[in-house]
Design an enzyme around this catalytic site. Structure first.
Site, PDB file in Angstrom:
ATOM      1  N   ASP A  14       4.134  11.084  33.569  1.00  0.00           N
ATOM      2  CA  ASP A  14       3.126  10.078  33.200  1.00  0.00           C
ATOM      3  C   ASP A  14       3.615   9.185  32.060  1.00  0.00           C
ATOM      4  O   ASP A  14       2.909   8.983  31.051  1.00  0.00           O
ATOM      5  CB  ASP A  14       1.811  10.755  32.788  1.00  0.00           C
ATOM      6  CG  ASP A  14       1.343  11.797  33.786  1.00  0.00           C
ATOM      7  OD1 ASP A  14       1.594  11.616  34.995  1.00  0.00           O
ATOM      8  OD2 ASP A  14       0.725  12.789  33.362  1.00  0.00           O
ATOM      9  N   GLU A 197      -5.076   6.929  40.764  1.00  0.00           N
ATOM     10  CA  GLU A 197      -5.025   7.322  39.361  1.00  0.00           C
ATOM     11  C   GLU A 197      -3.975   6.468  38.640  1.00  0.00           C
ATOM     12  O   GLU A 197      -3.339   5.588  39.224  1.00  0.00           O
ATOM     13  CB  GLU A 197      -4.700   8.805  39.239  1.00  0.00           C
ATOM     14  CG  GLU A 197      -3.354   9.193  39.831  1.00  0.00           C
ATOM     15  CD  GLU A 197      -3.122  10.698  39.849  1.00  0.00           C
ATOM     16  OE1 GLU A 197      -4.086  11.458  39.606  1.00  0.00           O
ATOM     17  OE2 GLU A 197      -1.979  11.111  40.098  1.00  0.00           O
TER      18      GLU A 197
END
Length: 309
Positions: A14, A197
């Site tokens: 991420d 997401e």
């Protein structure tokens, strides 16, 4: 196998990169609070040679053994604001904010649940428009409609630590490649669960582009696509072909995704993302060129920066 090499050898999922003054700072999921601090932070002068500065976030009371996901940092009025989620495993994740005087931290949590009424919220991403207004994009669960699952919303920030409380839908799942898992048990029911997401917004050529990741982060269905709008609150429109612009087929990497965008040394854009190593034990840091064409953004296969052998 792929000819692309990660920019950092260890686990760094991420990824988000902030440029401050003459250095770059990368923040990622990986280092846990069990090691004393959450979120590893790296620094680099050139996006190529990275040095670890250790953990960035002081653990939150009650979540000393928690799971901390997807940090992003905004710089405003001399302070650095880290937005992230914390929960236990994949349960109970909620959005929080922490503050530091320095980009590398340490960041101190402000004891605020930014969306207290959401049972699950992840991947907060701050964006400042040209007029100075800040917005927060994030992902939350939807149990209505034809494609149930996690999807994207945006809300105005009244201050750097408080949302307006009027979230607008950015994008819901529309394609089968965005399925996370079929027949998934969630909220006491069974769904073909879809996932959008990792939102990240940039303004280019007078329009707003919201990049996002879809599919299952655990395998090669994961990829990145985008939507376009005339205003940060939307309405947002997907490109006509709906195909992901960053995926395993393009890169040769397994499950590339959860991207951010960084302006590189020459003023061009790079797309920052993670992908699995060959053994599927680590998600690692990569950057590829993001090129703007009349048809929209395109990811190029040749690396923007590459580790030296």
């Amino acid at each position: 196998m792929t000819s692309l090499n990660p920019l950092y050898p260890d686990y760094f999922a991420d990824p988000f990169i902030l440029k401050h003054q003459d250095r770059y700072y990368a923040f990622g999921t990986g280092r846990s609070a069990r090691e004393g601090m959450a979120f590893e932070v790296l620094t680099s002068p050139d996006l190529q040679k990275w040095e670890s500065l250790g953990g960035a976030l002081l653990p939150v009371a009650g979540f000393e053994e928690g799971d901390y996901w997807a940090p992003e940092v905004a710089h405003h009025n001399g302070k650095f604001y880290m937005y992230y989620s914390v929960g236990h495993g994949d349960k109970g994740h909620h959005l929080r904010v922490a503050v530091s005087d320095r980009p590398e931290g340490p960041y101190q949590d402000q004891d605020i649940r930014m969306v207290p009424n959401e049972p699950f919220a992840i991947d907060p991403s701050p964006f400042q428009d040209e007029d100075g207004q800040w917005y927060l994009y994030y992902a939350r669960d939807f149990l209505d409609g034809e494609r149930v699952g996690t999807a994207l919303v945006v809300d105005r920030l009244k201050s750097m630590t408080e949302l307006e409380g009027n979230p607008q839908v950015v994008l819901r799942a529309s394609q089968d490649w965005q399925i996370y898992q079929r027949d998934r048990e969630m909220y006491g029911r069974t769904f073909d669960w879809h996932t959008l997401e990792g939102p990240f917004v940039v303004r280019r050529n007078g329009k707003y582009y919201c990049f996002y990741s879809g599919g299952a982060w655990i395998n090669d269905t994961y990829g990145v696509n985008y939507a376009v709008a005339e205003h940060p609150l939307g309405p947002w429109v997907e490109p006509h072909n709906h195909a992901s612009i960053l995926n395993t087929h393009l890169t040769g990497l397994t499950g590339p995704g959860h991207n951010s965008v960084i302006v590189t040394h020459d003023g061009s854009d790079g797309i920052v993302f993670h992908a699995w190593d060959d053994d599927r034990t680590r998600r690692q840091l990569y950057i590829l060129p993001l090129v703007w064409t009349p048809e929209g953004p395109r990811v190029e296969r040749s690396p923007t920066v590459q580790v030296q052998s």
